[in-house]
Design a protein around this motif. Structure first.
Motif, PDB file in Angstrom:
ATOM      1  N   ALA A 143       0.683  -1.057  -0.179  1.00  0.00           N
ATOM      2  CA  ALA A 143      -0.054   0.498  -0.405  1.00  0.00           C
ATOM      3  C   ALA A 143       1.172   1.357   0.089  1.00  0.00           C
ATOM      4  O   ALA A 143       1.860   1.254   0.269  1.00  0.00           O
ATOM      5  CB  ALA A 143      -0.808  -0.325   1.023  1.00  0.00           C
ATOM      6  N   TRP A 145       1.284   5.317   0.673  1.00  0.00           N
ATOM      7  CA  TRP A 145       1.586   6.453   1.250  1.00  0.00           C
ATOM      8  C   TRP A 145      -0.254   7.630   1.905  1.00  0.00           C
ATOM      9  O   TRP A 145       0.009   8.198   2.717  1.00  0.00           O
ATOM     10  CB  TRP A 145       2.023   6.720   2.005  1.00  0.00           C
ATOM     11  N   LYS A 169       1.399  -4.852   3.609  1.00  0.00           N
ATOM     12  CA  LYS A 169       3.150  -4.303   3.834  1.00  0.00           C
ATOM     13  C   LYS A 169       2.686  -2.674   3.175  1.00  0.00           C
ATOM     14  O   LYS A 169       2.338  -2.241   2.206  1.00  0.00           O
ATOM     15  CB  LYS A 169       4.057  -4.736   3.141  1.00  0.00           C
ATOM     16  N   PHE A 218      -0.640  -4.064  -5.293  1.00  0.00           N
ATOM     17  CA  PHE A 218       0.245  -2.968  -5.798  1.00  0.00           C
ATOM     18  C   PHE A 218      -0.542  -1.901  -5.803  1.00  0.00           C
ATOM     19  O   PHE A 218      -1.037  -1.662  -6.715  1.00  0.00           O
ATOM     20  CB  PHE A 218       1.732  -3.370  -6.623  1.00  0.00           C
ATOM     21  N   THR A 219      -0.730  -0.887  -5.081  1.00  0.00           N
ATOM     22  CA  THR A 219      -0.797   0.681  -5.070  1.00  0.00           C
ATOM     23  C   THR A 219      -0.073   1.879  -4.652  1.00  0.00           C
ATOM     24  O   THR A 219       0.469   1.520  -3.995  1.00  0.00           O
ATOM     25  CB  THR A 219      -2.133   0.930  -4.169  1.00  0.00           C
ATOM     26  N   GLY A 220       0.355   1.779  -6.057  1.00  0.00           N
ATOM     27  CA  GLY A 220       1.503   2.364  -5.380  1.00  0.00           C
ATOM     28  C   GLY A 220       2.379   3.719  -6.801  1.00  0.00           C
ATOM     29  O   GLY A 220       0.847   3.774  -7.789  1.00  0.00           O
ATOM     30  N   SER A 221       3.422   4.283  -7.370  1.00  0.00           N
ATOM     31  CA  SER A 221       3.895   4.909  -8.462  1.00  0.00           C
ATOM     32  C   SER A 221       3.986   3.667  -9.892  1.00  0.00           C
ATOM     33  O   SER A 221       4.461   2.644  -9.892  1.00  0.00           O
ATOM     34  CB  SER A 221       4.874   5.265  -8.536  1.00  0.00           C
ATOM     35  N   THR A 224       7.563   2.273  -9.742  1.00  0.00           N
ATOM     36  CA  THR A 224       6.690   1.058  -8.734  1.00  0.00           C
ATOM     37  C   THR A 224       7.014  -0.166  -9.559  1.00  0.00           C
ATOM     38  O   THR A 224       7.400  -1.368  -8.710  1.00  0.00           O
ATOM     39  CB  THR A 224       7.222   1.094  -6.968  1.00  0.00           C
ATOM     40  N   LEU A 243      -1.986   2.171 -10.317  1.00  0.00           N
ATOM     41  CA  LEU A 243      -0.951   3.283  -9.833  1.00  0.00           C
ATOM     42  C   LEU A 243      -1.077   4.451 -10.897  1.00  0.00           C
ATOM     43  O   LEU A 243      -1.951   4.669  -9.723  1.00  0.00           O
ATOM     44  CB  LEU A 243      -0.204   2.447 -11.395  1.00  0.00           C
ATOM     45  N   CYS A 276      -5.108   9.967  -6.445  1.00  0.00           N
ATOM     46  CA  CYS A 276      -3.756   9.057  -7.109  1.00  0.00           C
ATOM     47  C   CYS A 276      -5.076   9.468  -8.134  1.00  0.00           C
ATOM     48  O   CYS A 276      -5.350   9.519  -9.663  1.00  0.00           O
ATOM     49  CB  CYS A 276      -3.921   7.468  -7.558  1.00  0.00           C
ATOM     50  N   GLU A 374       2.964  13.800 -12.680  1.00  0.00           N
ATOM     51  CA  GLU A 374       1.750  14.004 -11.978  1.00  0.00           C
ATOM     52  C   GLU A 374       2.382  14.443 -10.918  1.00  0.00           C
ATOM     53  O   GLU A 374       3.564  14.563 -10.216  1.00  0.00           O
ATOM     54  CB  GLU A 374       1.855  12.426 -11.361  1.00  0.00           C
TER      55      GLU A 374
HETATM   56  P1  NAD Z   1       5.535   4.322  -3.916  1.00  0.00           P
HETATM   57  O1  NAD Z   1       5.646   3.559  -5.563  1.00  0.00           O
HETATM   58  O2  NAD Z   1       6.767   4.782  -3.355  1.00  0.00           O
HETATM   59  O3  NAD Z   1       5.132   3.416  -3.205  1.00  0.00           O
HETATM   60  C1  NAD Z   1       4.445   2.037  -3.445  1.00  0.00           C
HETATM   61  C2  NAD Z   1       5.021   0.975  -2.128  1.00  0.00           C
HETATM   62  O4  NAD Z   1       5.787  -0.099  -2.753  1.00  0.00           O
HETATM   63  C3  NAD Z   1       4.784   1.643  -0.526  1.00  0.00           C
HETATM   64  O5  NAD Z   1       4.773   0.224  -0.042  1.00  0.00           O
HETATM   65  C4  NAD Z   1       6.266   1.054  -1.266  1.00  0.00           C
HETATM   66  O6  NAD Z   1       7.041   0.744   0.282  1.00  0.00           O
HETATM   67  C5  NAD Z   1       6.279  -0.019  -1.841  1.00  0.00           C
HETATM   68  N1  NAD Z   1       7.590  -0.084  -2.835  1.00  0.00           N
HETATM   69  C6  NAD Z   1       8.657   0.598  -3.505  1.00  0.00           C
HETATM   70  N2  NAD Z   1       9.679  -0.099  -4.092  1.00  0.00           N
HETATM   71  C7  NAD Z   1       9.264  -0.962  -3.952  1.00  0.00           C
HETATM   72  C8  NAD Z   1      10.198  -2.149  -4.355  1.00  0.00           C
HETATM   73  N3  NAD Z   1      10.625  -2.055  -5.464  1.00  0.00           N
HETATM   74  N4  NAD Z   1       9.101  -3.317  -4.866  1.00  0.00           N
HETATM   75  C9  NAD Z   1       7.845  -3.392  -3.826  1.00  0.00           C
HETATM   76  N5  NAD Z   1       7.360  -2.709  -3.532  1.00  0.00           N
HETATM   77  C10 NAD Z   1       8.022  -1.289  -3.403  1.00  0.00           C
HETATM   78  O7  NAD Z   1       4.415   4.755  -4.019  1.00  0.00           O
HETATM   79  P2  NAD Z   1       3.658   6.020  -3.195  1.00  0.00           P
HETATM   80  O8  NAD Z   1       5.319   7.411  -2.802  1.00  0.00           O
HETATM   81  O9  NAD Z   1       3.467   5.264  -1.829  1.00  0.00           O
HETATM   82  O10 NAD Z   1       2.671   6.350  -3.608  1.00  0.00           O
HETATM   83  C11 NAD Z   1       2.595   7.383  -4.332  1.00  0.00           C
HETATM   84  C12 NAD Z   1       1.847   6.865  -6.237  1.00  0.00           C
HETATM   85  O11 NAD Z   1       0.896   6.268  -6.004  1.00  0.00           O
HETATM   86  C13 NAD Z   1       1.276   7.894  -7.084  1.00  0.00           C
HETATM   87  O12 NAD Z   1       1.839   7.832  -7.768  1.00  0.00           O
HETATM   88  C14 NAD Z   1      -0.241   7.692  -6.801  1.00  0.00           C
HETATM   89  O13 NAD Z   1      -0.765   7.694  -7.950  1.00  0.00           O
HETATM   90  C15 NAD Z   1      -0.316   6.596  -6.988  1.00  0.00           C
HETATM   91  N6  NAD Z   1      -1.673   5.697  -5.726  1.00  0.00           N
HETATM   92  C16 NAD Z   1      -2.627   5.344  -6.300  1.00  0.00           C
HETATM   93  C17 NAD Z   1      -3.237   5.125  -6.567  1.00  0.00           C
HETATM   94  C18 NAD Z   1      -4.372   3.894  -7.330  1.00  0.00           C
HETATM   95  O14 NAD Z   1      -5.023   3.158  -6.782  1.00  0.00           O
HETATM   96  N7  NAD Z   1      -4.246   3.630  -9.149  1.00  0.00           N
HETATM   97  C19 NAD Z   1      -4.014   4.759  -5.570  1.00  0.00           C
HETATM   98  C20 NAD Z   1      -3.022   5.582  -4.612  1.00  0.00           C
HETATM   99  C21 NAD Z   1      -1.802   5.978  -5.454  1.00  0.00           C
END
Ligand code: NAD
Length: 470
Positions: A143, A145, A169, A218-221, A224, A243, A276, A374
């Motif tokens: 997840a 932050w 996590k 996975f939700t994040g960038s 990543t 993402l 997001c 973004e």
């Molecule tokens: P991030 O990609 O930096 O981190 C997300 C998660 O991945 C964290 O828990 C991090 O510890 C973990 N992580 C980091 N490197 C990793 C790796 N190599 N392998 C596996 N896990 C890893 O993202 P962030 O900065 O926490 O969140 C912001 C981004 O998330 C923005 O781009 C936003 O648009 C996106 N987001 C998308 C949605 C959606 O539903 N599409 C929702 C919320 C946020």
């Protein structure tokens, strides 16, 4: 002295091999230590999830529904503690934190109402054939932050309902509320069904490469997400990737300007732009551009930004130093290109927290970084347009395809336009409305797969067809 936070592994409270500091983004002060899991501790969590899997998968769907309801009850009973913790580590105002925690409880209840029906493919004298959905196994949920609790629950609720066990996590920037939720939920779950682990930059990659985890959600960038996809290929893990986004908002000339200005403001700036599906590029018809721009700038000046634990605060800080630097860099790029700010643009470098003022950029060129990237912070470009074909082309001109919104007095016309937009959700006269019953998906580089709704639930299953020759 803050309390000790534990990971949940095999139903037990477990300390990390080490700890790391968690910071309040509103003042830069350390608010607690989170456990830093070793590789062996992750292995232990995966082992306990693996051992718990057959029992949980064999538990009837109805029984699992009941347990999801109990999870909702536990979250609701502890909403005050979780909300405070969330504000302290994430920065969002209390009211928003309460919405997030309360919404997470509702998510468990809503998801519990979803069904996993079998499909009968053939029922003839020769053969009976049915396709059913079976759980995948051990799910790794990772997840971000910005909405640490609810976005984790978007994964945990369907994963558990479908009969999987989970390793959750949170982001190292916001681990405490998730750790506490994990501790609390152990009282209603069999040991090992939901494990919560926290750690530094190694932990996510260890999970996505782990040979005994069957799926990563996975939700994040986007950056990543690509890495997760690469390392998940080793054992062909199932993947759901939610993402980044750079969502266009299209404001048509027939809106009621006075009514729409506050709605547009919050569409872009709620959670200080760290959503997001925030409106991240706002296309405004030339006939109303000046009026909307003036209205937005005026509204921005009335909104209070500060420590989310203080009464009356409507916008908090950017969540962490890394993101703060990214947003500052984007603002600097706008200054370097001599773009005009309608409001904001200057950061008070002496402030203790990661505060970025609401910043609105006046009609920058389409290829400027504030438009193409973004921001994920309170920085918004307003862009003039003159005709519909043009605005649809510009809205679609992005590698992202998460969401979009159309603001209009003619929703039927907007519904026709929506089909031309390349993204997973189009909102008309609202934004960010999400439910456990509607699919939420990223097109293009905003993701792979679906969260929520029946389609989202299916992502936590494998299809299994059985035939009987008669
Ligand atoms: P991030 O990609 O930096 O981190 C997300 C998660 O991945 C964290 O828990 C991090 O510890 C973990 N992580 C980091 N490197 C990793 C790796 N190599 N392998 C596996 N896990 C890893 O993202 P962030 O900065 O926490 O969140 C912001 C981004 O998330 C923005 O781009 C936003 O648009 C996106 N987001 C998308 C949605 C959606 O539903 N599409 C929702 C919320 C946020």
């Amino acid at each position: 002295m803050s309390r000790t936070y534990f990971m949940s592994i095999g139903g037990k409270n477990v300390k990390g091999a080490g700890t790391f500091d968690v910071v309040n983004p509103a003042n830069g002060l350390v608010i607690g230590q989170a456990p830093d899991a070793s590789k062996e501790q992750l292995d232990e969590a995966v082992k306990s999830a693996r051992e718990a899997f057959p029992g949980w998968a064999a538990t009837s769907l109805d029984k699992r529904r009941v347990i999801l309801g109990k999870i909702a009850d536990v979250i609701e009973a502890n909403i005050d503690e979780l909300k405070r913790l969330l504000t302290t580590e994430q920065g969002k105002p209390y009211a928003e934190a309460e919405w997030e925690v309360g919404g997470s409880a509702l998510w468990f209840r809503g998801t519990a109402a979803l069904d996993l029906p079998e499909t009968v493919n053939e029922d003839t004298e020769e053969r009976y054939s049915v396709t059913r959905r079976v759980p995948i196994g051990v799910v790794g949920a990772i997840a971000p932050w910005n909405f640490p609790i609810i976005l984790a629950c978007w994964k945990v609720a369907p994963a558990l309902l479908a009969g999987n066990t989970v390793i959750l996590k949170p982001s190292p920037f916001t681990p405490l509320s998730t750790l506490r939720m994990g501790e609390l939920l152990q009282e209603v779950l069999p040991p090992g069904v939901l494990n919560v682990v926290t750690g530094g930059d190694n932990l996510g990659p260890w999970m996505s490469a782990h040979p005994d985890i069957d799926k990563i959600s996975f939700t994040g960038s986007t950056a990543t997400g690509r890495k997760v996809m690469e390392s998940a290929s080793a054992n062909l893990k199932r993947l759901t990737l939610e993402l980044g986004g750079n969502d266009p908002a299209i404001v048509l000339p027939d809106v009621d300007v006075e009514k729409v200005v506050p709605e547009l403001f919050w569409a872009a700036f709620r959670n200080s732009g760290q959503i997001c599906v925030a409106a991240k590029r706002m296309y405004i018809h030339e006939d109303i551009y000046e009026a909307v721009a003036k209205g937005m700038a005026g509204y921005a000046k009335r909104v209070s930004m500060g420590d989310g634990s203080q009464q009356g605060v409507e916008l908090g800080p950017v969540q962490n130093a890394l993101q703060f630097d990214r947003v500052k860099d984007l603002m600097q790029s706008a200054k370097d290109a001599d773009l005009q700010f309608l409001v904001g643009g200057d950061i008070d470098e002496d402030a203790a927290g990661y505060f970025v003022p609401v910043t609105i950029v006046d009609n920058p060129p389409d290829d400027s970084r504030v438009v193409t990237e973004e921001a994920f912070g309170p920085v918004l470009p307003l862009l003039r347009f003159s005709d519909l074909d043009e605005v649809i082309r510009r809205a679609n001109d992005s590698d992202y395809g998460l969401g979009a919104s159309i603001w209009t007095g003619n929703p039927e016309k907007a519904a026709e336009m929506s089909a031309l937009l390349q993204c997973g959700t189009v909102w008309i006269n609202e934004i960010q409305h999400v439910t456990p019953f509607a699919a939420f998906a990223g097109h293009k580089q905003s993701g792979i797969g679906v969260e929520n709704g029946h389609d989202g639930l299916l992502e936590y299953t494998n299809a299994q067809t059985m035939t009987i020759k008669r």
